[in-house]
Scaffold this motif. Structure first.
Motif, PDB file in Angstrom:
ATOM      1  N   CYS A 445       4.912  -9.375   1.399  1.00  0.00           N
ATOM      2  CA  CYS A 445       5.441  -7.774   0.651  1.00  0.00           C
ATOM      3  C   CYS A 445       3.853  -7.661  -0.446  1.00  0.00           C
ATOM      4  O   CYS A 445       3.894  -7.672  -1.096  1.00  0.00           O
ATOM      5  CB  CYS A 445       6.402  -7.590   0.661  1.00  0.00           C
ATOM      6  N   ASP A 446       3.290  -6.346   0.379  1.00  0.00           N
ATOM      7  CA  ASP A 446       2.060  -5.654  -0.553  1.00  0.00           C
ATOM      8  C   ASP A 446       2.315  -4.731  -1.363  1.00  0.00           C
ATOM      9  O   ASP A 446       3.247  -3.514   0.048  1.00  0.00           O
ATOM     10  CB  ASP A 446       0.996  -5.605  -0.270  1.00  0.00           C
ATOM     11  N   ILE A 447       2.908  -3.959  -1.856  1.00  0.00           N
ATOM     12  CA  ILE A 447       3.657  -2.677  -3.079  1.00  0.00           C
ATOM     13  C   ILE A 447       2.873  -1.503  -2.071  1.00  0.00           C
ATOM     14  O   ILE A 447       1.810  -1.359  -2.741  1.00  0.00           O
ATOM     15  CB  ILE A 447       3.320  -2.890  -4.051  1.00  0.00           C
ATOM     16  N   ALA A 448       2.872  -0.674  -1.198  1.00  0.00           N
ATOM     17  CA  ALA A 448       2.276   0.919  -1.749  1.00  0.00           C
ATOM     18  C   ALA A 448       3.072   1.741  -1.783  1.00  0.00           C
ATOM     19  O   ALA A 448       3.900   2.646  -1.870  1.00  0.00           O
ATOM     20  CB  ALA A 448       2.212   0.713   0.385  1.00  0.00           C
ATOM     21  N   SER A 449       2.295   2.917  -2.426  1.00  0.00           N
ATOM     22  CA  SER A 449       2.784   3.481  -3.286  1.00  0.00           C
ATOM     23  C   SER A 449       3.634   4.777  -2.148  1.00  0.00           C
ATOM     24  O   SER A 449       2.359   5.160  -1.181  1.00  0.00           O
ATOM     25  CB  SER A 449       1.792   4.744  -3.844  1.00  0.00           C
ATOM     26  N   GLN A 450       4.132   5.601  -2.483  1.00  0.00           N
ATOM     27  CA  GLN A 450       4.360   6.698  -1.297  1.00  0.00           C
ATOM     28  C   GLN A 450       4.024   8.280  -2.337  1.00  0.00           C
ATOM     29  O   GLN A 450       5.537   9.114  -1.613  1.00  0.00           O
ATOM     30  CB  GLN A 450       5.689   6.441  -0.437  1.00  0.00           C
ATOM     31  N   ARG A 451       3.751   8.031  -3.159  1.00  0.00           N
ATOM     32  CA  ARG A 451       3.739   9.568  -4.084  1.00  0.00           C
ATOM     33  C   ARG A 451       2.727  10.656  -3.452  1.00  0.00           C
ATOM     34  O   ARG A 451       3.160  11.599  -3.995  1.00  0.00           O
ATOM     35  CB  ARG A 451       3.193   9.176  -5.560  1.00  0.00           C
ATOM     36  N   MET A 452       2.138  10.071  -2.277  1.00  0.00           N
ATOM     37  CA  MET A 452       1.661  11.616  -1.627  1.00  0.00           C
ATOM     38  C   MET A 452       2.960  11.980  -1.047  1.00  0.00           C
ATOM     39  O   MET A 452       2.653  13.765   0.018  1.00  0.00           O
ATOM     40  CB  MET A 452       0.490  10.646  -0.841  1.00  0.00           C
ATOM     41  N   PHE A 453       4.059  11.854  -1.337  1.00  0.00           N
ATOM     42  CA  PHE A 453       5.025  12.667  -0.728  1.00  0.00           C
ATOM     43  C   PHE A 453       6.030  13.232  -1.267  1.00  0.00           C
ATOM     44  O   PHE A 453       6.501  12.491  -2.329  1.00  0.00           O
ATOM     45  CB  PHE A 453       5.790  11.850   0.013  1.00  0.00           C
ATOM     46  N   ARG A 454       6.410  14.254  -1.120  1.00  0.00           N
ATOM     47  CA  ARG A 454       7.794  14.343  -2.097  1.00  0.00           C
ATOM     48  C   ARG A 454       8.834  13.756  -2.384  1.00  0.00           C
ATOM     49  O   ARG A 454       9.721  13.477  -1.864  1.00  0.00           O
ATOM     50  CB  ARG A 454       8.376  15.960  -2.335  1.00  0.00           C
ATOM     51  N   GLY A 455       9.133  13.226  -3.995  1.00  0.00           N
ATOM     52  CA  GLY A 455      10.053  12.662  -4.387  1.00  0.00           C
ATOM     53  C   GLY A 455       9.613  10.788  -3.766  1.00  0.00           C
ATOM     54  O   GLY A 455      10.909   9.723  -3.503  1.00  0.00           O
ATOM     55  N   GLY A 456       8.281  10.465  -3.064  1.00  0.00           N
ATOM     56  CA  GLY A 456       8.512   9.609  -2.593  1.00  0.00           C
ATOM     57  C   GLY A 456       8.097   7.898  -3.514  1.00  0.00           C
ATOM     58  O   GLY A 456       7.416   8.541  -4.908  1.00  0.00           O
ATOM     59  N   ARG A 457       9.217   6.831  -3.390  1.00  0.00           N
ATOM     60  CA  ARG A 457       9.209   5.610  -3.938  1.00  0.00           C
ATOM     61  C   ARG A 457       8.049   4.716  -3.267  1.00  0.00           C
ATOM     62  O   ARG A 457       6.058   4.767  -4.053  1.00  0.00           O
ATOM     63  CB  ARG A 457       9.423   4.872  -4.356  1.00  0.00           C
ATOM     64  N   THR A 458       8.190   4.133  -2.871  1.00  0.00           N
ATOM     65  CA  THR A 458       7.045   2.797  -2.442  1.00  0.00           C
ATOM     66  C   THR A 458       6.946   2.643  -0.747  1.00  0.00           C
ATOM     67  O   THR A 458       8.413   3.174  -0.853  1.00  0.00           O
ATOM     68  CB  THR A 458       7.483   1.861  -3.150  1.00  0.00           C
ATOM     69  N   ASP A 459       6.646   1.340  -0.110  1.00  0.00           N
ATOM     70  CA  ASP A 459       6.475   0.663   1.038  1.00  0.00           C
ATOM     71  C   ASP A 459       5.848  -0.705   1.063  1.00  0.00           C
ATOM     72  O   ASP A 459       5.569  -0.396  -0.151  1.00  0.00           O
ATOM     73  CB  ASP A 459       6.840   1.686   2.369  1.00  0.00           C
ATOM     74  N   TYR A 460       6.701  -0.683   1.759  1.00  0.00           N
ATOM     75  CA  TYR A 460       5.222  -2.610   2.241  1.00  0.00           C
ATOM     76  C   TYR A 460       4.426  -2.173   3.123  1.00  0.00           C
ATOM     77  O   TYR A 460       4.718  -2.236   4.260  1.00  0.00           O
ATOM     78  CB  TYR A 460       6.415  -3.793   2.225  1.00  0.00           C
ATOM     79  N   ILE A 461       3.233  -3.137   2.821  1.00  0.00           N
ATOM     80  CA  ILE A 461       2.452  -3.290   3.474  1.00  0.00           C
ATOM     81  C   ILE A 461       3.424  -5.135   4.221  1.00  0.00           C
ATOM     82  O   ILE A 461       2.587  -5.650   2.791  1.00  0.00           O
ATOM     83  CB  ILE A 461       0.716  -3.671   2.677  1.00  0.00           C
ATOM     84  N   ARG A 462       3.217  -5.655   5.347  1.00  0.00           N
ATOM     85  CA  ARG A 462       3.230  -6.526   5.283  1.00  0.00           C
ATOM     86  C   ARG A 462       2.249  -8.011   6.034  1.00  0.00           C
ATOM     87  O   ARG A 462       0.624  -7.191   6.490  1.00  0.00           O
ATOM     88  CB  ARG A 462       3.816  -7.063   6.739  1.00  0.00           C
ATOM     89  N   SER A 463       2.158  -8.493   6.031  1.00  0.00           N
ATOM     90  CA  SER A 463       1.651  -9.806   5.797  1.00  0.00           C
ATOM     91  C   SER A 463       2.544 -10.936   6.451  1.00  0.00           C
ATOM     92  O   SER A 463       3.356 -11.195   5.814  1.00  0.00           O
ATOM     93  CB  SER A 463      -0.148 -10.385   5.073  1.00  0.00           C
ATOM     94  N   PRO A 464       1.465 -11.567   7.322  1.00  0.00           N
ATOM     95  CA  PRO A 464       0.033 -11.842   8.159  1.00  0.00           C
ATOM     96  C   PRO A 464       0.138 -11.323   8.994  1.00  0.00           C
ATOM     97  O   PRO A 464       1.125 -11.497   9.647  1.00  0.00           O
ATOM     98  CB  PRO A 464       0.609 -13.599   8.044  1.00  0.00           C
ATOM     99  N   THR A 465      -0.863 -11.349   9.315  1.00  0.00           N
ATOM    100  CA  THR A 465      -0.821 -10.100  11.097  1.00  0.00           C
ATOM    101  C   THR A 465      -1.470 -11.501  11.484  1.00  0.00           C
ATOM    102  O   THR A 465      -1.870 -12.592  11.634  1.00  0.00           O
ATOM    103  CB  THR A 465      -1.807  -9.383  11.003  1.00  0.00           C
ATOM    104  N   ASN A 466      -1.344 -11.688  12.984  1.00  0.00           N
ATOM    105  CA  ASN A 466      -1.577 -12.031  14.095  1.00  0.00           C
ATOM    106  C   ASN A 466      -3.658 -12.530  13.902  1.00  0.00           C
ATOM    107  O   ASN A 466      -3.966 -13.300  13.596  1.00  0.00           O
ATOM    108  CB  ASN A 466      -1.927 -11.377  15.283  1.00  0.00           C
ATOM    109  N   GLN A 467      -4.606 -11.973  13.667  1.00  0.00           N
ATOM    110  CA  GLN A 467      -5.520 -11.547  12.903  1.00  0.00           C
ATOM    111  C   GLN A 467      -5.473 -12.190  11.722  1.00  0.00           C
ATOM    112  O   GLN A 467      -7.033 -13.084  11.679  1.00  0.00           O
ATOM    113  CB  GLN A 467      -6.440  -9.912  13.136  1.00  0.00           C
ATOM    114  N   MET A 468      -5.039 -12.586  10.606  1.00  0.00           N
ATOM    115  CA  MET A 468      -5.431 -12.845   9.732  1.00  0.00           C
ATOM    116  C   MET A 468      -4.863 -14.474   9.486  1.00  0.00           C
ATOM    117  O   MET A 468      -5.000 -15.685   9.221  1.00  0.00           O
ATOM    118  CB  MET A 468      -3.960 -12.522   8.287  1.00  0.00           C
TER     119      MET A 468
END
Length: 615
Positions: A445-468
């Motif tokens: 998991c890589d941390i992605a900010s959700q601050r572009m939304f009201r009260g947003g905190r974080t979500d995850y960007i997952r890896s690996p992908t099939n391409q990776m």
């Protein structure tokens, strides 16, 4: 003094009242939209794609059947999705309160290593206690100046990709503290606080930082007060009360209740909790070689080095703790229920810029009150609690392996020269390095900010992908041409960039899946089979926890792995070099931070050779 006890559920309501009608309102959440609930089918399709590189086909078949039942006729999926959409219509943010409660306040793990991130900053130009106190005075003044900017509504709204970001967390950075509980913790925030707490040699002091007329103290005034504290805190046999805050949260919650039965203890604890922030004046530590210095300093900031070092100079519940050593080392330790990386980076950038300037204020001729030393009555039970906490913290510290290094062959400019995302490039390198060590890929998991939304905190960007995965499996195959490998690398990076874009639009899968699970619990329903599946357990067993720290300075962030057999990797890419920290637990024979760090270093060199082959 106004005291509010804030759970994750009520935090947003409280904050809206604090800033309502003030000049600050434009700075916080009025410019950003509500966080969307992603479409159910989209999330479930994304979940299946995330599983494909991780589990065998027969398990995928079983998970597909569970998903079909979940979202088909009579399944719980549509009902839970409707519940989330209804929640989104009637709340500031449909997931953030749940996330804070579930990820932080209900977690029973100790805060040091497991939760609180540490940031070690470039060494300052001093090497004794005199320089330590001069710099600490500047640091305090800089932090107070930042608070003044926030309080007066002068903090510019931050932007990402041209979009304004939510600024709600900034006023909560100061005078906040996490309070332990037997079942779950809470957050307190105290408005109109006028003091900080300073801890040296395990002894806590309440130090006012505002004059009687409301003006902030000058650096020379602060320095005079720190000299007084030093004179009153020579090494003694004082018990390290701060060690208690390092305990398992249920254990600390029980000890906290016992501690506060005494009136004096309650007054001292409340003074720490109400303070704007805590300053930790650390004692000298054993010198190490230059190649080990950054690792040692990251450890000092993260946990204090152990009960025979500076771990007693911490109050791990406090949202902001600035650490200053006598050898020029310094950094920040923060508690995540209230604070997050981007606001902390903004604070530190302000401090660094402030420290370049001379003290702008003249010192008024005002007599200063002696900082108040905080005392504790320690009975037999509290003494026992402290001893147990010391033993447990030393076990935890000895179990953590930390390796920091500065990769100097290239920085973020190299991927940019080849039209590649630097962050995605490093993520591919991490998966490749992990595969080289363990002969498999893992849930990351890589941390992605959700601050572009009201009260947003974080979500995850997952890896690996099939391409990776395809790129990783072919990288060392001599029968595959360089051109083919380059194309696979580009495909892996482009796929990761697409996932990043989705996350930044509020369309990632992990918080949505968590929300569906928690919505079922909220409605009194059984947890759907989808979340009891072996595949879901594997997909959320984060063996590789990663985080980018896009700072303007050579700082190093550090935190512990999420699972016993995992790693945590933080990186700070600069134009021509990248700072890395790698952590693992010694209790797991299969994971070694030093091995992964060395492999990551060589992997980055190999990727450079792939992009720029030598003649």
């Amino acid at each position: 003094m106004i005291l509010r006890k804030i759970t994750a559920r009520t935090c947003r309501v409280w904050l809206s009242r604090v800033v309502s009608g003030s000049s600050q309102e434009r700075c916080f959440s009025s410019l950003v939209p509500a966080q969307p609930v992603p479409p159910l089918a989209q999330t479930l399709q994304g979940y299946l794609r995330a599983l494909e590189p991780l589990i065998p086909e027969e398990e995928l078949v079983h998970t597909r059947k569970n998903i079909q039942k979940f979202c088909g006729e009579g399944g719980l999926g549509p009902q839970l999705q409707e519940g989330l959409e209804r929640r989104a219509r009637h709340s500031n943010n449909w997931i953030s309160d749940w996330w804070v409660q579930w990820a932080y306040l209900e977690s029973r793990q100790p805060l040091p290593v497991h939760s609180n991130p540490a940031i070690s900053l470039p060494k300052r130009d001093f090497s004794d206690w005199r320089g330590q106190l001069v710099f600490a005075s500047k640091l305090i003044a800089a932090a107070l100046d930042f608070k003044n900017v926030v309080d007066n509504g002068r903090l510019p709204v931050e932007y990402m990709r041209g979009q304004p970001l939510c600024m709600e967390l900034f006023p909560l950075l100061f005078s906040s503290c996490r309070i332990p509980g037997r079942k779950h913790d809470t957050i307190t925030h105290h408005s109109r606080a006028r003091h900080i707490t300073v801890v040296r040699n395990y002894q806590f002091f309440q130090m006012d930082v505002y004059n009687s007329d409301g003006s902030r103290m000058t650096e020379s005034q602060i320095h005079a007060q720190l000299l007084r504290i030093r004179a009153e805190s020579w090494k003694t046999d004082k018990e390290p009360m701060g060690i208690l805050t390092s305990e398992h949260r249920q254990t600390w919650g029980q000890a906290y209740s016992r501690l506060l039965k005494d009136k004096l203890n309650k007054e001292s604890v409340r003074a720490i909790e109400k303070g704007l922030f805590t300053l930790c004046l650390d004692s000298p530590v054993m010198r190490v070689s230059d190649d080990k210095y950054s690792s040692r300093m990251a450890a000092q900031i993260l946990h204090g080095g152990g009960t025979h070092s500076n771990s007693g100079n911490r109050w791990f519940d406090k949202t902001l703790q600035f650490v200053v050593g006598e050898d020029g080392s310094w950094g920040l330790l923060y508690e995540q229920a209230t604070a997050e990386g981007p606001p902390i980076a903004t604070l530190l950038d302000h401090i660094l810029q402030y420290c370049k300037k001379p003290d702008p204020k003249k010192t008024p001729l005002i007599p200063l009150q002696m900082p108040k030393k905080l005392y504790f009555n320690i009975d037999r039970e509290i003494k026992r609690d402290i001893e147990h906490a010391k033993q447990n913290l030393d076990i935890l510290i000895n179990d953590l392996d930390i390796r920091c290094f500065n990769f100097q062959r290239f920085g973020k400019e190299l991927p940019k020269q080849h039209n590649l995302s630097p962050n995605a490039f490093i993520q591919v390198a991490l998966q490749l390095a992990y595969y080289k060590v363990h002969n498999e890929v893992c849930a990351s998991c890589d941390i992605a900010s959700q601050r572009m939304f009201r009260g947003g905190r974080t979500d995850y960007i997952r890896s690996p992908t099939n391409q990776m995965l395809k790129f990783v499996l072919t990288f060392d195959d001599p029968s595959i041409s360089r051109e083919a490998k380059l194309e696979l690398l580009r495909e892996a990076i482009e796929t990761y960039v697409t996932l990043t874009d989705q996350a930044l639009k509020g369309q990632s899968i992990d918080r949505h899946l968590l929300g569906l699970k928690l919505q079922a619990i909220e409605e009194g329903l059984s947890v759907p089979r989808l979340f009891m599946d072996t595949a879901y357990g594997l997909a959320t067993h984060w063996k590789l926890r990663t985080g980018q720290v896009p700072a303007n300075t050579d700082s190093v962030m550090c935190f512990g792995p999420l699972v016993p057999d995992g790693y945590a990797v933080c990186y700070n890419p600069q134009s021509d070099h990248v700072h890395f920290s790698v952590t693992a637990f010694n209790c797991c024979e299969e994971t070694q931070a030093e091995t992964l760090a060395a492999t990551l270093h060589s992997t980055l060199c190999q990727l450079q050779e792939l992009l720029q082959p030598t003649v």
